[in-house]
Design a protein around this motif. Structure first.
Motif, PDB file in Angstrom:
ATOM      1  N   MET A  12       0.834  -1.205   0.000  1.00 59.36           N
ATOM      2  CA  MET A  12       0.000   0.000   0.000  1.00 59.36           C
ATOM      3  C   MET A  12       0.864   1.248   0.000  1.00 59.36           C
ATOM      4  O   MET A  12       1.905   1.304   0.655  1.00 59.36           O
ATOM      5  CB  MET A  12      -0.892  -0.010   1.262  1.00 59.36           C
ATOM      6  CG  MET A  12      -2.000   1.010   1.265  1.00 59.36           C
ATOM      7  SD  MET A  12      -3.369   0.497   0.204  1.00 59.36           S
ATOM      8  CE  MET A  12      -4.085   2.103  -0.182  1.00 59.36           C
ATOM      9  N   ILE A  13       0.436   2.264  -0.753  1.00 62.60           N
ATOM     10  CA  ILE A  13       0.972   3.615  -0.623  1.00 62.60           C
ATOM     11  C   ILE A  13      -0.210   4.556  -0.707  1.00 62.60           C
ATOM     12  O   ILE A  13      -1.100   4.385  -1.549  1.00 62.60           O
ATOM     13  CB  ILE A  13       2.051   3.924  -1.684  1.00 62.60           C
ATOM     14  CG1 ILE A  13       2.648   5.322  -1.443  1.00 62.60           C
ATOM     15  CG2 ILE A  13       1.521   3.762  -3.099  1.00 62.60           C
ATOM     16  CD1 ILE A  13       3.922   5.582  -2.238  1.00 62.60           C
ATOM     17  N   SER A  14      -0.272   5.519   0.187  1.00 61.14           N
ATOM     18  CA  SER A  14      -1.466   6.338   0.340  1.00 61.14           C
ATOM     19  C   SER A  14      -1.091   7.669   0.984  1.00 61.14           C
ATOM     20  O   SER A  14       0.088   7.887   1.319  1.00 61.14           O
ATOM     21  CB  SER A  14      -2.471   5.597   1.241  1.00 61.14           C
ATOM     22  OG  SER A  14      -1.998   5.578   2.591  1.00 61.14           O
ATOM     23  N   PRO A  15      -2.042   8.553   1.198  1.00 61.87           N
ATOM     24  CA  PRO A  15      -1.732   9.783   1.927  1.00 61.87           C
ATOM     25  C   PRO A  15      -1.189   9.550   3.335  1.00 61.87           C
ATOM     26  O   PRO A  15      -0.580  10.452   3.925  1.00 61.87           O
ATOM     27  CB  PRO A  15      -3.084  10.509   1.961  1.00 61.87           C
ATOM     28  CG  PRO A  15      -3.753  10.064   0.709  1.00 61.87           C
ATOM     29  CD  PRO A  15      -3.396   8.601   0.595  1.00 61.87           C
ATOM     30  N   ARG A  33      -5.435  13.314   6.391  1.00 62.45           N
ATOM     31  CA  ARG A  33      -4.315  14.202   6.061  1.00 62.45           C
ATOM     32  C   ARG A  33      -4.682  15.037   4.833  1.00 62.45           C
ATOM     33  O   ARG A  33      -3.909  15.161   3.884  1.00 62.45           O
ATOM     34  CB  ARG A  33      -3.051  13.373   5.812  1.00 62.45           C
ATOM     35  CG  ARG A  33      -2.653  12.537   7.034  1.00 62.45           C
ATOM     36  CD  ARG A  33      -1.404  11.703   6.776  1.00 62.45           C
ATOM     37  NE  ARG A  33      -1.150  10.800   7.889  1.00 62.45           N
ATOM     38  CZ  ARG A  33      -0.439  11.110   8.967  1.00 62.45           C
ATOM     39  NH1 ARG A  33       0.086  12.318   9.091  1.00 62.45           N
ATOM     40  NH2 ARG A  33      -0.240  10.228   9.935  1.00 62.45           N
ATOM     41  N   PHE A  34      -5.871  15.613   4.877  1.00 56.05           N
ATOM     42  CA  PHE A  34      -6.356  16.387   3.746  1.00 56.05           C
ATOM     43  C   PHE A  34      -5.668  17.754   3.698  1.00 56.05           C
ATOM     44  O   PHE A  34      -5.277  18.303   4.731  1.00 56.05           O
ATOM     45  CB  PHE A  34      -7.873  16.578   3.836  1.00 56.05           C
ATOM     46  CG  PHE A  34      -8.637  15.277   3.905  1.00 56.05           C
ATOM     47  CD1 PHE A  34      -8.144  14.128   3.310  1.00 56.05           C
ATOM     48  CD2 PHE A  34      -9.860  15.209   4.561  1.00 56.05           C
ATOM     49  CE1 PHE A  34      -8.863  12.928   3.352  1.00 56.05           C
ATOM     50  CE2 PHE A  34     -10.579  14.025   4.615  1.00 56.05           C
ATOM     51  CZ  PHE A  34     -10.078  12.882   4.022  1.00 56.05           C
ATOM     52  N   GLU A  35      -5.545  18.278   2.485  1.00 56.36           N
ATOM     53  CA  GLU A  35      -4.911  19.587   2.293  1.00 56.36           C
ATOM     54  C   GLU A  35      -5.653  20.344   1.211  1.00 56.36           C
ATOM     55  O   GLU A  35      -6.380  19.770   0.408  1.00 56.36           O
ATOM     56  CB  GLU A  35      -3.444  19.412   1.900  1.00 56.36           C
ATOM     57  CG  GLU A  35      -3.248  18.613   0.627  1.00 56.36           C
ATOM     58  CD  GLU A  35      -1.781  18.310   0.345  1.00 56.36           C
ATOM     59  OE1 GLU A  35      -1.325  18.655  -0.763  1.00 56.36           O
ATOM     60  OE2 GLU A  35      -1.117  17.744   1.231  1.00 56.36           O
ATOM     61  N   GLU A  36      -5.461  21.666   1.190  1.00 56.93           N
ATOM     62  CA  GLU A  36      -6.127  22.499   0.197  1.00 56.93           C
ATOM     63  C   GLU A  36      -5.387  22.429  -1.139  1.00 56.93           C
ATOM     64  O   GLU A  36      -4.157  22.459  -1.188  1.00 56.93           O
ATOM     65  CB  GLU A  36      -6.207  23.947   0.661  1.00 56.93           C
ATOM     66  CG  GLU A  36      -7.133  24.156   1.843  1.00 56.93           C
ATOM     67  CD  GLU A  36      -7.308  25.634   2.180  1.00 56.93           C
ATOM     68  OE1 GLU A  36      -6.824  26.483   1.391  1.00 56.93           O
ATOM     69  OE2 GLU A  36      -7.915  25.930   3.215  1.00 56.93           O
ATOM     70  N   LEU A  37      -6.166  22.348  -2.218  1.00 55.16           N
ATOM     71  CA  LEU A  37      -5.601  22.360  -3.562  1.00 55.16           C
ATOM     72  C   LEU A  37      -5.493  23.786  -4.077  1.00 55.16           C
ATOM     73  O   LEU A  37      -6.341  24.637  -3.775  1.00 55.16           O
ATOM     74  CB  LEU A  37      -6.481  21.567  -4.527  1.00 55.16           C
ATOM     75  CG  LEU A  37      -6.586  20.054  -4.320  1.00 55.16           C
ATOM     76  CD1 LEU A  37      -7.570  19.470  -5.331  1.00 55.16           C
ATOM     77  CD2 LEU A  37      -5.218  19.391  -4.474  1.00 55.16           C
ATOM     78  N   LYS A 317     -13.171   6.345   3.343  1.00 51.52           N
ATOM     79  CA  LYS A 317     -12.864   7.533   2.543  1.00 51.52           C
ATOM     80  C   LYS A 317     -12.886   8.812   3.374  1.00 51.52           C
ATOM     81  O   LYS A 317     -12.301   9.818   2.980  1.00 51.52           O
ATOM     82  CB  LYS A 317     -13.825   7.640   1.358  1.00 51.52           C
ATOM     83  CG  LYS A 317     -13.594   6.570   0.299  1.00 51.52           C
ATOM     84  CD  LYS A 317     -14.572   6.691  -0.858  1.00 51.52           C
ATOM     85  CE  LYS A 317     -14.324   5.635  -1.918  1.00 51.52           C
ATOM     86  NZ  LYS A 317     -14.558   4.261  -1.441  1.00 51.52           N
ATOM     87  N   GLY A 318     -13.550   8.777   4.518  1.00 55.61           N
ATOM     88  CA  GLY A 318     -13.503   9.926   5.410  1.00 55.61           C
ATOM     89  C   GLY A 318     -12.135  10.113   6.037  1.00 55.61           C
ATOM     90  O   GLY A 318     -11.812  11.194   6.532  1.00 55.61           O
ATOM     91  N   THR A 319     -11.326   9.062   6.008  1.00 59.58           N
ATOM     92  CA  THR A 319      -9.961   9.124   6.552  1.00 59.58           C
ATOM     93  C   THR A 319      -8.925   9.250   5.446  1.00 59.58           C
ATOM     94  O   THR A 319      -8.050  10.124   5.488  1.00 59.58           O
ATOM     95  CB  THR A 319      -9.664   7.857   7.377  1.00 59.58           C
ATOM     96  OG1 THR A 319     -10.546   7.804   8.492  1.00 59.58           O
ATOM     97  CG2 THR A 319      -8.226   7.853   7.869  1.00 59.58           C
ATOM     98  N   ILE A 320      -9.014   8.393   4.455  1.00 56.42           N
ATOM     99  CA  ILE A 320      -7.959   8.265   3.457  1.00 56.42           C
ATOM    100  C   ILE A 320      -8.293   8.991   2.157  1.00 56.42           C
ATOM    101  O   ILE A 320      -7.446   9.138   1.276  1.00 56.42           O
ATOM    102  CB  ILE A 320      -7.665   6.768   3.196  1.00 56.42           C
ATOM    103  CG1 ILE A 320      -6.217   6.558   2.782  1.00 56.42           C
ATOM    104  CG2 ILE A 320      -8.648   6.167   2.220  1.00 56.42           C
ATOM    105  CD1 ILE A 320      -5.230   6.763   3.893  1.00 56.42           C
TER     106      ILE A 320
END
Length: 401
Positions: A12-15, A33-37, A317-320
């Motif tokens: 696995m590779i992910s945020p 680990r969400f960020e603004e685009l 999906k709320g996490t990753i």
């Protein structure tokens, strides 16, 4: 009787980073680990959230993949090759291992080498500099990396792609094409996807909140998940598999370009159960597709409430974030880890927010000591539906109820 197929390795590779461990740790902590685009065009609203593979994880993956891929790196190939190499190592194998020489390689993806095409169209690189954008080269690269000269192919079934890839590999192993498959999905950040989701007003400044009454947006993400599947006769003595892959059901209701169809989704659920001889009450845990959109969660949640009232449900999906074509692979890896650890990671919403009458796991991970069967859902634009069901790897575990 169908040949039993087992999952013996995970990559696995992910945020969350490079590897299965950080992925599982973030899931259990419901840590996003969400960020603004950065807006991509003048009319795009600011503050849109997404999830990206961290730079350190990208560099770690790049160091491990083939020299050919390092020379002209395209994110999807880097992610897929890294995850494949991690999966075969986890299965106790090395590139060129005799068990891998004729292995089936099947990779699902939504956008393939979108970054290469976007660089070409934007004039940032010429065709030679991009490395090309044939999606087949993803599977070709994975096969080269693991040392397989067996069948290698890519499937494009929007966000159901990884589960469709699992279906293809399962059928090929059961038909005797090979004893081993290296299979999963990958997708990288796509400007095209971001613009498309923005035009649909499906992305925004609020994080994905699956099955919450306050849900509004999808949170795009990227990464790869790869699994090693082996027939029962090929499983190494003394190496306990993570899980048994019982079935994958696939259909396409072709009802609408973007909106899910309730009957098509329900039919896929029925097919999955029928194909492996189970009843709805046999499913202990469901990894929902759970995009956080109004339509998807309403349809999926209603099916869970009516047909699977005793199943624990979680939506990662709320996490990753939503890994697009790799979403099913992320769910499949998480399903196998849940079966191994007898633990269900929570959905990143509060219990008081849950809109539909389902047993949504929230707050802390939930221990399920007698976990037998886990279902992994993946649905996509264009009416694609694909559901995988995994079982406990040993007969002792599956009979312990």
């Amino acid at each position: 009787m169908d040949e039993r197929i087992f999952v013996t390795g995970l990559g696995m590779i992910s945020p969350a980073g490079a590897g299965v461990t950080p992925f599982w740790v973030d899931l259990c902590a419901a840590r996003s680990r969400f960020e603004e685009l950065t807006p991509l065009y003048a009319g795009m609203k600011p503050g849109v959230l997404a999830a990206r593979v961290p730079r350190g994880a990208r560099m770690a993956a790049l160091e491990r993949v083939s020299a050919a891929t390092r020379a002209r790196p395209r994110a999807a190939s880097v992610f897929a090759e890294y995850a494949a190499l991690a999966a075969i190592a986890d299965a106790g194998m090395v590139p060129g291992d005799p068990g891998l020489r004729n292995a089936v390689v099947c990779v699902g993806t939504n956008d393939g080498h979108a970054d290469a095409l976007e660089n070409l169209v934007a004039g940032r690189k010429d065709l030679a500099g991009t490395g090309g954008f044939s999606s087949y080269s993803i599977a070709e690269g994975v096969a080269r990396a693991v040392g397989s000269t067996g069948p290698a192919f890519v499937v494009h079934n929007t966000c159901a792609s990884s589960n469709v890839a699992l279906s293809c590999a399962l059928e090929m192993l059961r038909s005797g094409v090979a004893d081993t498959a290296v299979v999963g999905g990958c997708d990288s950040y796509s400007e095209k996807n971001t613009i498309g989701f923005s035009s649909l007003q499906a992305i925004g400044p609020t994080a994905c909140r699956p099955f919450s009454r306050n849900r509004r947006y999808v949170t795009p993400s990227e990464g790869a998940g790869i699994m090693v599947l082996r027939t029962e006769r090929a499983v190494a003595a003394g190496r306990a598999p993570y899980a048994e892959l019982l079935t994958v059901a696939v259909n396409n209701d072709a009802s609408h370009p973007t909106a899910p169809n309730s009957e098509g989704v329900a039919d896929c659920h029925r097919r999955a159960l029928d194909q492996c001889g189970l009843k709805a009450d046999d499913i202990d845990v469901i990894f929902a597709h759970g995009t956080g959109s109004r339509a998807n969660d309403s349809i999926e949640g209603a099916i869970f409430a009516e047909t699977y009232p005793h199943a624990a449900v979680t939506a990662i999906k709320g996490t990753i974030g939503h890994l697009m074509g790799a979403a099913g692979a992320a769910g499949a890896v998480a399903s196998c880890l849940a079966l191994e650890k007898r633990l269900v990671p929570p959905t990143a919403v509060g219990a008081e927010e849950v809109e539909v009458g389902i047993d949504l796991v929230t707050g802390a991970p939930r221990a399920v000591p007698r976990l037998r069967h886990v279902q992994n859902n993946a649905f996509g634009f264009g009416g694609y539906n694909a559901i995988a069901i995994f079982g406990a790897a040993t007969r002792e575990a599956s009979d312990d109820d």
